[in-house]
Write a protein that holds these residues in place. Structure first.
Motif, PDB file in Angstrom:
ATOM      1  N   GLY A   8       2.551 -31.528   4.866  1.00 40.63           N
ATOM      2  CA  GLY A   8       2.184 -30.290   5.528  1.00 40.63           C
ATOM      3  C   GLY A   8       2.176 -29.174   4.497  1.00 40.63           C
ATOM      4  N   THR A   9       1.817 -27.979   4.895  1.00 43.72           N
ATOM      5  CA  THR A   9       1.814 -26.830   3.997  1.00 43.72           C
ATOM      6  C   THR A   9       2.747 -25.775   4.559  1.00 43.72           C
ATOM      7  OG1 THR A   9      -0.493 -27.273   3.423  1.00 43.72           O
ATOM      8  CG2 THR A   9       0.376 -25.090   2.871  1.00 43.72           C
ATOM      9  N   THR A  10       3.704 -25.369   3.754  1.00 37.40           N
ATOM     10  CA  THR A  10       4.709 -24.396   4.190  1.00 37.40           C
ATOM     11  C   THR A  10       4.057 -23.145   4.761  1.00 37.40           C
ATOM     12  OG1 THR A  10       6.201 -25.205   2.470  1.00 37.40           O
ATOM     13  CG2 THR A  10       6.713 -23.060   3.455  1.00 37.40           C
ATOM     14  N   ASN A  11       4.509 -22.733   5.937  1.00 36.76           N
ATOM     15  CA  ASN A  11       4.033 -21.536   6.638  1.00 36.76           C
ATOM     16  C   ASN A  11       2.581 -21.639   7.107  1.00 36.76           C
ATOM     17  OD1 ASN A  11       6.488 -20.187   6.376  1.00 36.76           O
ATOM     18  ND2 ASN A  11       5.947 -19.410   4.353  1.00 36.76           N
ATOM     19  N   GLN A  12       2.006 -22.849   7.051  1.00 33.36           N
ATOM     20  CA  GLN A  12       0.637 -23.011   7.528  1.00 33.36           C
ATOM     21  C   GLN A  12       0.553 -24.149   8.550  1.00 33.36           C
ATOM     22  OE1 GLN A  12      -2.236 -23.177   4.268  1.00 33.36           O
ATOM     23  NE2 GLN A  12      -0.871 -21.940   3.021  1.00 33.36           N
ATOM     24  N   ILE A  13       0.732 -25.375   8.071  1.00 34.38           N
ATOM     25  CA  ILE A  13       0.662 -26.543   8.935  1.00 34.38           C
ATOM     26  C   ILE A  13       1.949 -27.338   8.818  1.00 34.38           C
ATOM     27  CG2 ILE A  13      -0.535 -28.727   9.385  1.00 34.38           C
ATOM     28  CD1 ILE A  13      -2.183 -26.333  10.168  1.00 34.38           C
ATOM     29  N   ALA A  14       2.511 -27.724   9.951  1.00 34.37           N
ATOM     30  CA  ALA A  14       3.709 -28.565   9.966  1.00 34.37           C
ATOM     31  C   ALA A  14       3.312 -29.974  10.383  1.00 34.37           C
ATOM     32  CB  ALA A  14       4.754 -28.003  10.936  1.00 34.37           C
ATOM     33  N   VAL A  15       3.847 -30.978   9.686  1.00 35.75           N
ATOM     34  CA  VAL A  15       3.521 -32.372   9.984  1.00 35.75           C
ATOM     35  C   VAL A  15       4.807 -33.179  10.091  1.00 35.75           C
ATOM     36  CG1 VAL A  15       2.272 -34.428   9.241  1.00 35.75           C
ATOM     37  CG2 VAL A  15       1.361 -32.166   8.705  1.00 35.75           C
ATOM     38  N   SER A  16       4.906 -33.987  11.147  1.00 33.66           N
ATOM     39  CA  SER A  16       6.026 -34.921  11.276  1.00 33.66           C
ATOM     40  C   SER A  16       5.448 -36.296  11.539  1.00 33.66           C
ATOM     41  CB  SER A  16       6.960 -34.503  12.415  1.00 33.66           C
ATOM     42  OG  SER A  16       6.285 -34.523  13.657  1.00 33.66           O
ATOM     43  N   VAL A  17       6.070 -37.336  10.956  1.00 38.97           N
ATOM     44  CA  VAL A  17       5.600 -38.706  11.118  1.00 38.97           C
ATOM     45  C   VAL A  17       6.719 -39.565  11.688  1.00 38.97           C
ATOM     46  CG1 VAL A  17       4.643 -40.731   9.957  1.00 38.97           C
ATOM     47  CG2 VAL A  17       4.023 -38.438   9.174  1.00 38.97           C
ATOM     48  N   THR A  18       6.434 -40.230  12.792  1.00 43.38           N
ATOM     49  CA  THR A  18       7.393 -41.140  13.406  1.00 43.38           C
ATOM     50  C   THR A  18       6.692 -42.457  13.709  1.00 43.38           C
ATOM     51  OG1 THR A  18       8.587 -39.293  14.427  1.00 43.38           O
ATOM     52  CG2 THR A  18       9.002 -41.512  15.315  1.00 43.38           C
ATOM     53  N   ALA A  19       7.201 -43.552  13.131  1.00 46.44           N
ATOM     54  CA  ALA A  19       6.637 -44.882  13.352  1.00 46.44           C
ATOM     55  C   ALA A  19       5.140 -44.926  13.062  1.00 46.44           C
ATOM     56  CB  ALA A  19       6.927 -45.349  14.767  1.00 46.44           C
ATOM     57  N   GLY A  20       4.729 -44.231  11.993  1.00 45.17           N
ATOM     58  CA  GLY A  20       3.335 -44.268  11.596  1.00 45.17           C
ATOM     59  C   GLY A  20       2.410 -43.338  12.360  1.00 45.17           C
ATOM     60  N   VAL A  21       2.961 -42.561  13.303  1.00 51.36           N
ATOM     61  CA  VAL A  21       2.145 -41.633  14.085  1.00 51.36           C
ATOM     62  C   VAL A  21       2.437 -40.212  13.619  1.00 51.36           C
ATOM     63  CG1 VAL A  21       1.610 -40.741  16.374  1.00 51.36           C
ATOM     64  CG2 VAL A  21       2.121 -43.174  16.076  1.00 51.36           C
ATOM     65  N   ALA A  22       1.401 -39.490  13.202  1.00 57.85           N
ATOM     66  CA  ALA A  22       1.576 -38.135  12.700  1.00 57.85           C
ATOM     67  C   ALA A  22       1.321 -37.104  13.787  1.00 57.85           C
ATOM     68  CB  ALA A  22       0.636 -37.879  11.531  1.00 57.85           C
ATOM     69  N   THR A  23       2.208 -36.119  13.841  1.00 58.14           N
ATOM     70  CA  THR A  23       2.034 -34.992  14.754  1.00 58.14           C
ATOM     71  C   THR A  23       1.809 -33.745  13.904  1.00 58.14           C
ATOM     72  OG1 THR A  23       3.486 -35.986  16.420  1.00 58.14           O
ATOM     73  CG2 THR A  23       3.073 -33.617  16.590  1.00 58.14           C
ATOM     74  N   ILE A  24       0.678 -33.080  14.120  1.00 58.03           N
ATOM     75  CA  ILE A  24       0.322 -31.913  13.326  1.00 58.03           C
ATOM     76  C   ILE A  24       0.387 -30.670  14.206  1.00 58.03           C
ATOM     77  CG2 ILE A  24      -1.493 -30.834  11.936  1.00 58.03           C
ATOM     78  CD1 ILE A  24      -2.516 -33.628  11.313  1.00 58.03           C
ATOM     79  N   SER A  25       1.031 -29.630  13.718  1.00 59.53           N
ATOM     80  CA  SER A  25       1.160 -28.396  14.495  1.00 59.53           C
ATOM     81  C   SER A  25       1.125 -27.199  13.551  1.00 59.53           C
ATOM     82  CB  SER A  25       2.464 -28.395  15.293  1.00 59.53           C
ATOM     83  OG  SER A  25       3.586 -28.547  14.428  1.00 59.53           O
ATOM     84  N   ILE A  26       0.862 -26.030  14.120  1.00 59.52           N
ATOM     85  CA  ILE A  26       0.880 -24.801  13.331  1.00 59.52           C
ATOM     86  C   ILE A  26       2.332 -24.379  13.151  1.00 59.52           C
ATOM     87  CG2 ILE A  26       0.186 -22.382  13.272  1.00 59.52           C
ATOM     88  CD1 ILE A  26      -2.242 -23.127  14.918  1.00 59.52           C
ATOM     89  N   ALA A  27       2.671 -24.030  11.931  1.00 59.65           N
ATOM     90  CA  ALA A  27       4.038 -23.647  11.630  1.00 59.65           C
ATOM     91  C   ALA A  27       4.407 -22.342  12.332  1.00 59.65           C
ATOM     92  CB  ALA A  27       4.209 -23.484  10.120  1.00 59.65           C
ATOM     93  N   SER A  28       5.696 -22.130  12.519  1.00 60.50           N
ATOM     94  CA  SER A  28       6.175 -20.866  13.076  1.00 60.50           C
ATOM     95  C   SER A  28       5.867 -19.742  12.086  1.00 60.50           C
ATOM     96  CB  SER A  28       7.683 -20.943  13.315  1.00 60.50           C
ATOM     97  OG  SER A  28       7.990 -21.966  14.231  1.00 60.50           O
ATOM     98  N   ASN A  29       5.436 -18.589  12.612  1.00 62.88           N
ATOM     99  CA  ASN A  29       5.090 -17.455  11.760  1.00 62.88           C
ATOM    100  C   ASN A  29       4.123 -17.865  10.646  1.00 62.88           C
ATOM    101  OD1 ASN A  29       6.993 -15.788  13.194  1.00 62.88           O
ATOM    102  ND2 ASN A  29       8.609 -16.779  11.982  1.00 62.88           N
ATOM    103  N   PRO A  30       2.961 -18.426  11.006  1.00 61.93           N
ATOM    104  CA  PRO A  30       2.047 -18.952   9.987  1.00 61.93           C
ATOM    105  C   PRO A  30       1.448 -17.871   9.103  1.00 61.93           C
ATOM    106  CG  PRO A  30       0.970 -18.876  12.118  1.00 61.93           C
ATOM    107  CD  PRO A  30       2.416 -18.542  12.360  1.00 61.93           C
ATOM    108  N   VAL A  31       1.163 -18.257   7.879  1.00 59.86           N
ATOM    109  CA  VAL A  31       0.498 -17.381   6.915  1.00 59.86           C
ATOM    110  C   VAL A  31      -0.860 -17.983   6.617  1.00 59.86           C
ATOM    111  CG1 VAL A  31       0.542 -16.463   4.570  1.00 59.86           C
ATOM    112  CG2 VAL A  31       2.673 -16.642   5.888  1.00 59.86           C
ATOM    113  N   LEU A  32      -1.928 -17.190   6.778  1.00 57.51           N
ATOM    114  CA  LEU A  32      -3.267 -17.664   6.483  1.00 57.51           C
ATOM    115  C   LEU A  32      -3.570 -17.393   5.017  1.00 57.51           C
ATOM    116  CD1 LEU A  32      -5.150 -16.385   9.659  1.00 57.51           C
ATOM    117  CD2 LEU A  32      -4.077 -18.610   9.277  1.00 57.51           C
ATOM    118  N   PRO A  33      -3.816 -18.445   4.227  1.00 56.60           N
ATOM    119  CA  PRO A  33      -4.001 -18.255   2.782  1.00 56.60           C
ATOM    120  C   PRO A  33      -5.413 -17.797   2.435  1.00 56.60           C
ATOM    121  CG  PRO A  33      -4.254 -20.550   3.348  1.00 56.60           C
ATOM    122  CD  PRO A  33      -3.877 -19.857   4.626  1.00 56.60           C
ATOM    123  N   GLY A  34      -5.581 -17.356   1.205  1.00 58.93           N
ATOM    124  CA  GLY A  34      -6.902 -17.024   0.707  1.00 58.93           C
ATOM    125  C   GLY A  34      -7.258 -15.552   0.857  1.00 58.93           C
ATOM    126  N   THR A  35      -8.488 -15.214   0.429  1.00 58.79           N
ATOM    127  CA  THR A  35      -8.946 -13.822   0.458  1.00 58.79           C
ATOM    128  C   THR A  35     -10.121 -13.618   1.399  1.00 58.79           C
ATOM    129  OG1 THR A  35     -10.391 -14.266  -1.437  1.00 58.79           O
ATOM    130  CG2 THR A  35      -8.180 -13.435  -1.915  1.00 58.79           C
TER     131      THR A  35
END
Length: 226
Positions: free
Chosen positions: A171-198
């Protein structure tokens, strides 16, 4: 009792769209080779001394590094476990082994080539072997891609053909949070997300009548009617 004799040729079946030839049990058993599964597969070169036995029969890998109980890919092994050895720096040492001595802080672990995969007749290019467990190789399938004409001289090269789990995901800190359990990935937006770039961010746009039917606190949109 009368017997039904089929003419020379192949039996076919139609699935409603096309004709397909039927494979006999004998053809399947003698054409598609599946080697008995291994509990684990190596992930790196094992520090060991190789002895080829008698033309591969009884060949061993004996620990030549720090003495300890054998652990491969996060799994603590026991005597009798099957191991796919695929990462030796000297590829002729690769193959399928069983644990014959687990090792300890005062003894060396020993792996011995399995009796069902220690001769040229048994090691056929295209053979596939499944790996049951391990941090990196759980539920994976490997194919022998090299030609072995002499055990102890020719390389054993295995290529991964399938795996029913994630090997790694980040995952990417402050952007996307990823957890994997038994080969299954759960993707979510991190708390207080920061949008990178210009660059800019495009938000939902619509008229007043297009507002969400069930609004919730915190919704944000651009109203083109105002």
């Amino acid at each position: 009792m009368a017997q039904l004799t089929l003419p020379v040729g192949k039996q076919e079946i139609h699935d409603g769209n096309s004709w397909f030839s039927l494979a006999t049990e004998n053809w399947v058993q003698n054409t598609i080779r599946m080697v008995s599964p291994c509990l684990v597969a190596t992930t790196a070169n094992l520090t060991a001394i190789y002895a080829n036995g008698t033309a591969g029969v009884g060949a061993t890998l004996t620990n030549s590094g720090t003495q300890a109980a054998l652990v491969i890919d996060g799994v603590t092994l026991v005597v009798g476990n099957r191991v796919l050895v695929k990462d030796q720096a000297t590829a002729l040492q690769n193959g399928i082994y069983t644990v014959t001595n687990i090792g300890s802080v005062s003894t060396n672990w020993i792996l011995t080539r399995t009796t069902d995969y220690d001769s040229v007749a048994q090691t056929v290019r295209g053979d596939t072997v499944s790996v049951i467990s391990g941090t990196l190789s759980t539920a994976s399938l490997w194919m022998l891609t090299s030609i072995v004409t002499t055990v102890g001289t020719d390389s054993f090269t295995f290529a991964k053909t399938d795996q029913n789990s994630f090997t790694s995901i980040l995952g990417t800190t402050n952007q996307i949070a990823v957890s994997v359990t038994a080969g299954v990935a759960t993707i979510s937006i991190a708390s207080n997300p920061v949008l990178p770039g210009t660059a800019s961010v495009t938000i939902p746009t619509g008229t007043t009548v297009q507002r969400p039917v069930t609004p919730t606190t915190g919704m944000f949109r651009f109203n083109t009617s105002l």
